[in-house]
Design a protein around this motif. Structure first.
Motif, PDB file in Angstrom:
ATOM      1  N   LYS A  70      76.617 111.354 -53.823  1.00  0.00           N
ATOM      2  CA  LYS A  70      77.249 110.798 -55.024  1.00  0.00           C
ATOM      3  C   LYS A  70      76.376 111.055 -56.256  1.00  0.00           C
ATOM      4  CE  LYS A  70      80.683 107.901 -53.370  1.00  0.00           C
ATOM      5  NZ  LYS A  70      82.003 108.448 -53.580  1.00  0.00           N
ATOM      6  N   GLN A  71      75.070 110.939 -56.080  1.00  0.00           N
ATOM      7  CA  GLN A  71      74.160 111.181 -57.202  1.00  0.00           C
ATOM      8  C   GLN A  71      74.225 112.655 -57.625  1.00  0.00           C
ATOM      9  OE1 GLN A  71      70.003 110.264 -56.454  1.00  0.00           O
ATOM     10  NE2 GLN A  71      69.896 109.257 -58.444  1.00  0.00           N
ATOM     11  N   SER A  72      74.301 113.535 -56.656  1.00  0.00           N
ATOM     12  CA  SER A  72      74.423 114.961 -56.931  1.00  0.00           C
ATOM     13  C   SER A  72      75.747 115.244 -57.643  1.00  0.00           C
ATOM     14  CB  SER A  72      74.334 115.743 -55.624  1.00  0.00           C
ATOM     15  OG  SER A  72      74.512 117.112 -55.861  1.00  0.00           O
ATOM     16  N   ASN A  75      75.394 114.152 -61.217  1.00  0.00           N
ATOM     17  CA  ASN A  75      74.582 115.109 -61.983  1.00  0.00           C
ATOM     18  C   ASN A  75      75.389 116.367 -62.316  1.00  0.00           C
ATOM     19  OD1 ASN A  75      72.347 113.444 -61.967  1.00  0.00           O
ATOM     20  ND2 ASN A  75      71.454 114.395 -60.149  1.00  0.00           N
ATOM     21  N   GLU A  76      76.184 116.845 -61.375  1.00  0.00           N
ATOM     22  CA  GLU A  76      77.022 118.038 -61.578  1.00  0.00           C
ATOM     23  C   GLU A  76      78.065 117.773 -62.656  1.00  0.00           C
ATOM     24  OE1 GLU A  76      77.361 121.844 -61.081  1.00  0.00           O
ATOM     25  OE2 GLU A  76      75.952 120.697 -59.890  1.00  0.00           O
ATOM     26  N   LYS A  77      78.699 116.608 -62.599  1.00  0.00           N
ATOM     27  CA  LYS A  77      79.690 116.252 -63.616  1.00  0.00           C
ATOM     28  C   LYS A  77      79.042 116.155 -64.991  1.00  0.00           C
ATOM     29  CE  LYS A  77      83.235 113.945 -60.950  1.00  0.00           C
ATOM     30  NZ  LYS A  77      84.256 114.948 -61.131  1.00  0.00           N
ATOM     31  N   TYR A  78      77.852 115.578 -65.030  1.00  0.00           N
ATOM     32  CA  TYR A  78      77.161 115.435 -66.317  1.00  0.00           C
ATOM     33  C   TYR A  78      76.837 116.805 -66.903  1.00  0.00           C
ATOM     34  CZ  TYR A  78      74.002 113.771 -69.895  1.00  0.00           C
ATOM     35  OH  TYR A  78      73.409 113.515 -71.107  1.00  0.00           O
ATOM     36  N   GLU A  87      85.617 112.535 -72.669  1.00  0.00           N
ATOM     37  CA  GLU A  87      86.183 111.234 -72.297  1.00  0.00           C
ATOM     38  C   GLU A  87      86.482 111.166 -70.794  1.00  0.00           C
ATOM     39  OE1 GLU A  87      89.441 109.888 -74.688  1.00  0.00           O
ATOM     40  OE2 GLU A  87      88.396 110.392 -76.542  1.00  0.00           O
ATOM     41  N   THR A  88      87.038 112.220 -70.260  1.00  0.00           N
ATOM     42  CA  THR A  88      87.380 112.257 -68.833  1.00  0.00           C
ATOM     43  C   THR A  88      86.122 112.194 -67.980  1.00  0.00           C
ATOM     44  OG1 THR A  88      89.296 113.645 -69.354  1.00  0.00           O
ATOM     45  CG2 THR A  88      88.596 113.553 -67.053  1.00  0.00           C
ATOM     46  N   ILE A  89      85.129 113.012 -68.317  1.00  0.00           N
ATOM     47  CA  ILE A  89      83.869 113.048 -67.550  1.00  0.00           C
ATOM     48  C   ILE A  89      83.138 111.720 -67.677  1.00  0.00           C
ATOM     49  CG2 ILE A  89      81.600 114.152 -67.367  1.00  0.00           C
ATOM     50  CD1 ILE A  89      83.839 115.878 -66.269  1.00  0.00           C
ATOM     51  N   ASP A  90      83.098 111.141 -68.867  1.00  0.00           N
ATOM     52  CA  ASP A  90      82.420 109.845 -69.050  1.00  0.00           C
ATOM     53  C   ASP A  90      83.061 108.760 -68.178  1.00  0.00           C
ATOM     54  OD1 ASP A  90      80.582 110.924 -70.772  1.00  0.00           O
ATOM     55  OD2 ASP A  90      81.460 110.079 -72.602  1.00  0.00           O
ATOM     56  N   ALA A  91      84.382 108.767 -68.084  1.00  0.00           N
ATOM     57  CA  ALA A  91      85.080 107.788 -67.243  1.00  0.00           C
ATOM     58  C   ALA A  91      84.733 108.017 -65.770  1.00  0.00           C
ATOM     59  CB  ALA A  91      86.588 107.895 -67.464  1.00  0.00           C
ATOM     60  N   GLU A  92      84.705 109.283 -65.352  1.00  0.00           N
ATOM     61  CA  GLU A  92      84.354 109.608 -63.968  1.00  0.00           C
ATOM     62  C   GLU A  92      82.897 109.235 -63.678  1.00  0.00           C
ATOM     63  OE1 GLU A  92      85.275 113.741 -63.374  1.00  0.00           O
ATOM     64  OE2 GLU A  92      87.431 113.408 -63.598  1.00  0.00           O
ATOM     65  N   GLY A  97      78.790 105.873 -61.307  1.00  0.00           N
ATOM     66  CA  GLY A  97      77.641 104.979 -61.536  1.00  0.00           C
ATOM     67  C   GLY A  97      77.827 103.644 -60.827  1.00  0.00           C
ATOM     68  N   GLN A  98      79.054 103.099 -60.900  1.00  0.00           N
ATOM     69  CA  GLN A  98      79.347 101.835 -60.219  1.00  0.00           C
ATOM     70  C   GLN A  98      79.276 102.018 -58.704  1.00  0.00           C
ATOM     71  OE1 GLN A  98      79.725  98.795 -61.685  1.00  0.00           O
ATOM     72  NE2 GLN A  98      79.612  98.074 -59.588  1.00  0.00           N
TER      73      GLN A  98
END
Length: 195
Positions: A70-72, A75-78, A87-92, A97-98
């Motif tokens: 999940k952490q990986s 990081n990939e999404k970021y 906006e889409t990536i920040d929501a994901e 993160g949760q």
């Protein structure tokens, strides 16, 4: 004067009698930890504790792997984040993160429960063995007329010379062969899973 002489004589007799009794007390020593680890029951208990420890460790490793994946992903999404998909990536990322926080809390809870389970199992399996060894030591001490038996494994005996090592007698009473070697405990004394 006669009473004074009797009193001095009585004190001398009592003093000499106490010295005579003290001089005849036998002192022995034993390495109780070594004998404890030589018992067949300890080997069985040790195997059970090792299996339990391995099971708990595998469970935790699976959770660590899930956390790392999940952490990986996060990081990939970021890294793929841009102005167009911000906006889409920040929501994901917020959802990931949760999820990471939840997994971390579960890992901590599973670690705590695993430690408690291991400690309870250690207590359940090892206490009867300790009692059996202590009873054998007491029995040998009584049979051989020892006033004191020191446990050299406890670390409280800084120096000893003389006395008799009754370890072989205790081993014999417990049915442990003379050439048996102690088993290394599967779980540390504190009951914490090995990493």
């Amino acid at each position: 004067m006669k009473n004074l002489f009797r009193s001095v004589a009585l004190v001398a007799v009592v003093f000499l009698g106490v010295q005579h009794v003290n001089a005849q007390q036998k002192i022995g020593h034993v390495n109780a930890d070594e004998i404890f680890q030589l018992t067949p029951e300890f080997k069985t208990a040790n195997d059970q504790l090792r299996t339990l420890n391995e099971t708990k460790t595998k469970e935790l490793q699976g959770m660590y792997e899930e956390f790392q994946k999940k952490q990986s992903d996060a990081n990939e999404k970021y890294r793929s984040r841009s102005e167009a998909n911000k906006e889409t990536i920040d929501a994901e990322l917020q959802v990931l993160g949760q999820e990471l926080q939840n997994i971390e809390q579960r890992i901590q809870e599973v670690q705590r429960v695993a430690q408690e389970d291991l400690q309870k199992k250690q207590q359940e399996l090892l206490t009867p063995i300790q009692t059996k060894v202590l009873n054998a030591i007491n029995s040998v001490a009584k049979e051989k007329g020892y006033a004191y038996v020191l446990d050299t494994s406890a670390g409280n005996v800084i120096y000893f010379q003389g006395g008799e090592d009754i370890s072989m007698d205790v081993r014999s009473k417990l049915g442990i062969s003379a050439d048996a070697q102690p088993v290394t405990p599967a779980v540390p004394a504190a009951g914490q899973p090995q990493q």
